[in-house]
Scaffold this motif. Sequence first.
Motif, short mmCIF file in Angstrom:
data_model
loop_
_atom_site.label_atom_id
_atom_site.label_comp_id
_atom_site.label_asym_id
_atom_site.label_seq_id
_atom_site.Cartn_x
_atom_site.Cartn_y
_atom_site.Cartn_z
N ASN A 59 0.84 -1.21 0.00
CA ASN A 59 0.00 0.00 0.00
C ASN A 59 0.87 1.25 0.00
O ASN A 59 0.64 2.20 -0.76
N THR A 112 -3.42 2.99 3.69
CA THR A 112 -3.55 2.17 4.89
C THR A 112 -2.27 1.38 5.11
O THR A 112 -1.98 0.44 4.37
N SER A 116 0.71 0.56 8.65
CA SER A 116 0.81 0.71 10.10
C SER A 116 2.14 0.23 10.64
O SER A 116 2.91 -0.46 9.96
N GLU A 142 -1.91 3.16 13.02
CA GLU A 142 -2.29 3.38 11.63
C GLU A 142 -1.88 4.81 11.28
O GLU A 142 -2.45 5.77 11.78
N ARG A 155 -4.12 7.89 9.23
CA ARG A 155 -5.23 8.48 9.98
C ARG A 155 -4.82 8.91 11.39
O ARG A 155 -5.64 9.47 12.12
N ILE A 173 -8.01 -4.78 3.13
CA ILE A 173 -7.33 -3.49 3.31
C ILE A 173 -5.86 -3.57 2.96
O ILE A 173 -5.29 -2.62 2.43
N VAL A 177 -3.86 -3.68 10.92
CA VAL A 177 -5.01 -2.77 10.91
C VAL A 177 -6.31 -3.56 10.90
O VAL A 177 -7.27 -3.20 11.60
N TYR A 218 -9.14 -3.08 13.69
CA TYR A 218 -10.52 -2.73 13.34
C TYR A 218 -11.53 -3.74 13.91
O TYR A 218 -12.67 -3.37 14.21
#
Length: 264
Positions: free
Chosen positions: A92, A99, A101, A119, A122, A186, A191, A195
């Motif tokens: 990513n 996204t 991390s 993460e 965000r 994702i 992550v 979540y």
Amino acid sequence: MDYEILCSKVIAIARLTGNFIRKESMNFDAKAIEFKGLNDLVSYVDKTAEKQLVRNLAKILPEAGFTTEEKTTSTKGAVYNWIIDPLDGTTNFIHGLPTYSISIALYEADQPVIGVVYEITRGEMFYTYKGGAAYLNNKPITVSSRPKLSDCLLATGFPYYEFAQQEQYMQLLAEIMRRCHGLRRIGSAAVDLAYVACGRFDAYFEYNLNSWDVAAGAYLVQQAGGHIMNFSGGDEFIEKREILATNAFLDEELLELMNKHFNA
């Protein structure tokens, strides 16, 4: 050991390295990509981030050993060991998708005592420690309470270099897609697990993962009230390199499907 204080130091270290990764993302050159294996990408960002994490974590707990994805160090602590993924979601990151991390877990005598997933894009810091709850940016989190798969949103990951079980996996995906609100991919296992811990996903499953992909996130799920297991329902999710994370209500439905497609 005061795990709450130690966890706060880990959070500060993760945030510092996250700032480095965020800065590098603005001018990242795709020519910096290296290949560890088929579709297994790495860059100087992963390696530099890992060295930063190792250096700073060693300062706060000198006796601890390390298991790290990029293998910039590998030592075995007598009691304490860090399990680190400096950039979970490298693909990513390289492609400019938002996204990815940092994942940091601390194990004491083979049991997790700290889990931190940051993460980066965000700015969401998920964390937990022995004796505490699970948190997102200082607010307690829990898994969802949806009891039926038909009302749920699930996450998964796709195999990208080990395809021996691809046919079974695609059949499982096809059946789950028909039985839930949706299925998301994702691209960061850490992550996905975070979540689940905060109730955005009701469950997550994937295979062919390593300890650094799941150690911190799995502990978050457990501390938030969820369940972690392998595809047979056992505890050896790291050893078997397969993980099923649930909100604790979906175990029976999902294990039935796992057994049908993977353990028949």
